[in-house]
Each structure stands twice: as C-alpha cells, then as structure tokens.
Design a protein around this motif. Sequence first.
Motif, PDB file in Angstrom:
ATOM      1  N   ILE A 130      -8.425  10.387   9.273  1.00  0.00           N
ATOM      2  CA  ILE A 130      -7.022  10.018   9.463  1.00  0.00           C
ATOM      3  C   ILE A 130      -6.676   9.040   8.350  1.00  0.00           C
ATOM      4  CG2 ILE A 130      -5.344   8.932  10.982  1.00  0.00           C
ATOM      5  CD1 ILE A 130      -7.262   9.607  13.346  1.00  0.00           C
ATOM      6  N   PHE A 131      -5.598   9.336   7.636  1.00  0.00           N
ATOM      7  CA  PHE A 131      -5.199   8.431   6.562  1.00  0.00           C
ATOM      8  C   PHE A 131      -3.682   8.391   6.452  1.00  0.00           C
ATOM      9  CE2 PHE A 131      -5.585  12.564   4.620  1.00  0.00           C
ATOM     10  CZ  PHE A 131      -4.626  12.606   3.607  1.00  0.00           C
ATOM     11  N   ALA A 132      -3.211   7.433   5.684  1.00  0.00           N
ATOM     12  CA  ALA A 132      -1.776   7.274   5.457  1.00  0.00           C
ATOM     13  C   ALA A 132      -1.581   6.725   4.052  1.00  0.00           C
ATOM     14  CB  ALA A 132      -1.167   6.327   6.484  1.00  0.00           C
ATOM     15  N   ARG A 133      -0.427   7.018   3.495  1.00  0.00           N
ATOM     16  CA  ARG A 133      -0.059   6.485   2.188  1.00  0.00           C
ATOM     17  C   ARG A 133       1.222   5.685   2.334  1.00  0.00           C
ATOM     18  NH1 ARG A 133      -2.126  11.378  -1.614  1.00  0.00           N
ATOM     19  NH2 ARG A 133      -3.377  12.077  -0.038  1.00  0.00           N
ATOM     20  N   SER A 134       1.358   4.702   1.477  1.00  0.00           N
ATOM     21  CA  SER A 134       2.549   3.874   1.498  1.00  0.00           C
ATOM     22  C   SER A 134       2.804   3.364   0.095  1.00  0.00           C
ATOM     23  CB  SER A 134       2.341   2.689   2.440  1.00  0.00           C
ATOM     24  OG  SER A 134       3.434   1.809   2.375  1.00  0.00           O
ATOM     25  N   PHE A 135       4.071   3.113  -0.203  1.00  0.00           N
ATOM     26  CA  PHE A 135       4.342   2.415  -1.447  1.00  0.00           C
ATOM     27  C   PHE A 135       3.846   0.988  -1.301  1.00  0.00           C
ATOM     28  CE2 PHE A 135       7.399   5.855  -2.101  1.00  0.00           C
ATOM     29  CZ  PHE A 135       7.058   6.195  -3.403  1.00  0.00           C
ATOM     30  N   GLU A 136       3.253   0.465  -2.351  1.00  0.00           N
ATOM     31  CA  GLU A 136       2.736  -0.897  -2.351  1.00  0.00           C
ATOM     32  C   GLU A 136       3.825  -1.905  -1.976  1.00  0.00           C
ATOM     33  OE1 GLU A 136      -0.304  -3.007  -5.359  1.00  0.00           O
ATOM     34  OE2 GLU A 136       1.611  -2.424  -6.265  1.00  0.00           O
ATOM     35  N   ILE A 142       2.804  -1.306   5.499  1.00  0.00           N
ATOM     36  CA  ILE A 142       1.450  -1.828   5.299  1.00  0.00           C
ATOM     37  C   ILE A 142       1.039  -2.724   6.467  1.00  0.00           C
ATOM     38  CG2 ILE A 142       0.088  -3.385   3.841  1.00  0.00           C
ATOM     39  CD1 ILE A 142       1.569  -2.050   1.430  1.00  0.00           C
ATOM     40  N   GLN A 143       1.963  -3.523   6.953  1.00  0.00           N
ATOM     41  CA  GLN A 143       1.691  -4.388   8.098  1.00  0.00           C
ATOM     42  C   GLN A 143       1.335  -3.551   9.330  1.00  0.00           C
ATOM     43  OE1 GLN A 143       4.926  -7.038   9.036  1.00  0.00           O
ATOM     44  NE2 GLN A 143       4.001  -7.726  10.923  1.00  0.00           N
ATOM     45  N   VAL A 144       2.066  -2.465   9.555  1.00  0.00           N
ATOM     46  CA  VAL A 144       1.790  -1.566  10.687  1.00  0.00           C
ATOM     47  C   VAL A 144       0.390  -0.968  10.550  1.00  0.00           C
ATOM     48  CG1 VAL A 144       2.421   0.667  11.709  1.00  0.00           C
ATOM     49  CG2 VAL A 144       4.198  -1.019  11.176  1.00  0.00           C
ATOM     50  N   LEU A 145       0.046  -0.509   9.356  1.00  0.00           N
ATOM     51  CA  LEU A 145      -1.264   0.107   9.147  1.00  0.00           C
ATOM     52  C   LEU A 145      -2.386  -0.907   9.378  1.00  0.00           C
ATOM     53  CD1 LEU A 145      -0.362   2.259   6.036  1.00  0.00           C
ATOM     54  CD2 LEU A 145      -0.880   3.102   8.335  1.00  0.00           C
ATOM     55  N   ARG A 146      -2.223  -2.109   8.851  1.00  0.00           N
ATOM     56  CA  ARG A 146      -3.239  -3.163   9.054  1.00  0.00           C
ATOM     57  C   ARG A 146      -3.427  -3.467  10.537  1.00  0.00           C
ATOM     58  NH1 ARG A 146      -1.467  -6.548   4.376  1.00  0.00           N
ATOM     59  NH2 ARG A 146      -3.081  -6.132   2.853  1.00  0.00           N
ATOM     60  N   LYS A 147      -2.311  -3.665  11.250  1.00  0.00           N
ATOM     61  CA  LYS A 147      -2.374  -3.987  12.684  1.00  0.00           C
ATOM     62  C   LYS A 147      -3.070  -2.886  13.467  1.00  0.00           C
ATOM     63  CE  LYS A 147       1.792  -6.700  13.568  1.00  0.00           C
ATOM     64  NZ  LYS A 147       3.106  -6.598  14.204  1.00  0.00           N
ATOM     65  N   SER A 148      -2.926  -1.656  13.008  1.00  0.00           N
ATOM     66  CA  SER A 148      -3.463  -0.502  13.724  1.00  0.00           C
ATOM     67  C   SER A 148      -4.905  -0.176  13.337  1.00  0.00           C
ATOM     68  CB  SER A 148      -2.570   0.717  13.503  1.00  0.00           C
ATOM     69  OG  SER A 148      -1.266   0.426  13.970  1.00  0.00           O
ATOM     70  N   GLY A 149      -5.496  -0.988  12.485  1.00  0.00           N
ATOM     71  CA  GLY A 149      -6.906  -0.815  12.156  1.00  0.00           C
ATOM     72  C   GLY A 149      -7.201  -0.010  10.908  1.00  0.00           C
ATOM     73  N   PHE A 150      -6.181   0.370  10.156  1.00  0.00           N
ATOM     74  CA  PHE A 150      -6.413   1.102   8.906  1.00  0.00           C
ATOM     75  C   PHE A 150      -6.992   0.163   7.857  1.00  0.00           C
ATOM     76  CE2 PHE A 150      -3.735   4.041  11.034  1.00  0.00           C
ATOM     77  CZ  PHE A 150      -3.881   5.275  10.430  1.00  0.00           C
ATOM     78  N   PRO A 154      -8.429   0.551  -2.225  1.00  0.00           N
ATOM     79  CA  PRO A 154      -7.825   0.239  -3.522  1.00  0.00           C
ATOM     80  C   PRO A 154      -8.189   1.206  -4.646  1.00  0.00           C
ATOM     81  CG  PRO A 154      -9.486  -1.404  -2.937  1.00  0.00           C
ATOM     82  CD  PRO A 154      -9.291  -0.525  -1.735  1.00  0.00           C
ATOM     83  N   GLU A 155      -9.356   1.798  -4.562  1.00  0.00           N
ATOM     84  CA  GLU A 155      -9.770   2.733  -5.618  1.00  0.00           C
ATOM     85  C   GLU A 155      -8.976   4.029  -5.586  1.00  0.00           C
ATOM     86  OE1 GLU A 155     -12.041   3.783  -1.962  1.00  0.00           O
ATOM     87  OE2 GLU A 155     -11.529   1.887  -2.928  1.00  0.00           O
ATOM     88  N   ARG A 156      -8.174   4.229  -4.560  1.00  0.00           N
ATOM     89  CA  ARG A 156      -7.405   5.469  -4.410  1.00  0.00           C
ATOM     90  C   ARG A 156      -5.920   5.284  -4.731  1.00  0.00           C
ATOM     91  NH1 ARG A 156     -10.250   8.712  -0.442  1.00  0.00           N
ATOM     92  NH2 ARG A 156      -8.980  10.447  -1.112  1.00  0.00           N
ATOM     93  N   ARG A 162       8.088   6.129  -8.981  1.00  0.00           N
ATOM     94  CA  ARG A 162       8.717   5.285  -7.962  1.00  0.00           C
ATOM     95  C   ARG A 162       7.918   4.026  -7.653  1.00  0.00           C
ATOM     96  NH1 ARG A 162       8.748   9.748  -3.594  1.00  0.00           N
ATOM     97  NH2 ARG A 162       6.789  10.038  -4.653  1.00  0.00           N
ATOM     98  N   GLY A 163       6.701   3.933  -8.172  1.00  0.00           N
ATOM     99  CA  GLY A 163       5.885   2.750  -7.910  1.00  0.00           C
ATOM    100  C   GLY A 163       4.452   3.122  -7.597  1.00  0.00           C
ATOM    101  N   THR A 164       3.690   2.155  -7.121  1.00  0.00           N
ATOM    102  CA  THR A 164       2.287   2.372  -6.770  1.00  0.00           C
ATOM    103  C   THR A 164       2.189   2.835  -5.319  1.00  0.00           C
ATOM    104  OG1 THR A 164       1.587   0.659  -8.314  1.00  0.00           O
ATOM    105  CG2 THR A 164       0.006   1.288  -6.615  1.00  0.00           C
ATOM    106  N   ILE A 165       1.462   3.933  -5.130  1.00  0.00           N
ATOM    107  CA  ILE A 165       1.232   4.471  -3.795  1.00  0.00           C
ATOM    108  C   ILE A 165      -0.193   4.094  -3.405  1.00  0.00           C
ATOM    109  CG2 ILE A 165       1.087   6.565  -2.393  1.00  0.00           C
ATOM    110  CD1 ILE A 165       3.053   7.823  -4.496  1.00  0.00           C
TER     111      ILE A 165
END
Length: 177
Positions: A130-136, A142-150, A154-156, A162-165
């Motif tokens: 299970i993975f997710a991508r987000s703009f930096e 990012i806060q939601v992903l961190r809270k949820s245990g993701f 960084p190597e990916r 549009r920016g860093t994904i």
Amino acid sequence: MGKLETKRLLLVEYNLEWIKATIAGVDELERVSGYTVSRDWPGIDFFFYLPYVLENVKKEPEMTKWTHLIVLKDENKVIGEIGGQGKPEESGEIELGYSIVPAYQNNGYVTEALEELLIWLKNQPEIHRIFARSFESNTYSIQVLRKSGFVYQPERDKVDSRGTIVLWEYPMNEDVS
C-alpha cells in the motif's frame, strides 16, 4: 464490500451507477445514491479522472470495491472520496488517493477514513503493498499519511513540472499506531 463505518463516517463503495450519475451532475448523484452531496464535490482533478474510471469499471465492474465515497453520517452528505488506483488483484499493490471538500478539511475526516480503509485493505489477501504519493508542498496530505503510519521513502522522490512528488509506503507487517 459495500460500506465501512467509523464513528463519524461511512465509506460507501463508489459503484458504476453512481459514477455515471456524478458525471451527469451532483443532483443526479443525490437522486440515485440517497445522499446529499457537497456542492464542492467532486473537485476538478477527480471530476476529470471520472471518465477514465468509468471506462475501467465498465470493463471490470469488480474494480469499484477499491474506491469509496466519504459520507459524513451526521449530515448524510458526501464530502469526499478515498480509494485506490491500479489493479490490486493482478499486482498485489494499491496506490491510495483521497480528497475532502474544503469546508470539511482540518477536522480529521481523511485520517479517520484512511485508517478504516487500511484496516480493511490489510485483510484483503491480494494486497501486499500500500502506498501513496503527494506533492512535497502538500503538507496537509503528508500529515495525514504520517498520522496513519505511512513511511516516507526519500529515495523514490520524483520531480516534474508541478513540483516534487514524494512517495509514502505503508508497512504491511505492522499495525497503525
């Protein structure tokens, strides 16, 4: 699957009839679903993605089990969506995405929905990643992903116009904390 339930939310499978209704307009989705729908849903990105979803679901109706509308129980109202892309049955992987309309953001609804979906996904035998991508720059996501245990990978990271994904991976062998 049908629906998942949390204290404040229902996650309702986004079926073929409802996808067609959404493309026809929010009033049509309200008519066929029985839910009120926020006038800010779907957002522009999800709306333009819907014809692609529709074509895939017509070919493979079982794909609807991976995407859900987020319904706020107190208001019986669709306020967002959450779900996965790809073909988990074939790849064993699911890339998650989610959105809540602006008026309902910053109330923990996405985190609540994501944590419930993760519990369900971990019990699906075909899911191994299970993975997710987000703009930096999308600190909310990012806060939601961190809270949820993701866990951030960084190597990916990828950079586009549009920016860093950034890539976030959910550790399948651990519980959400």
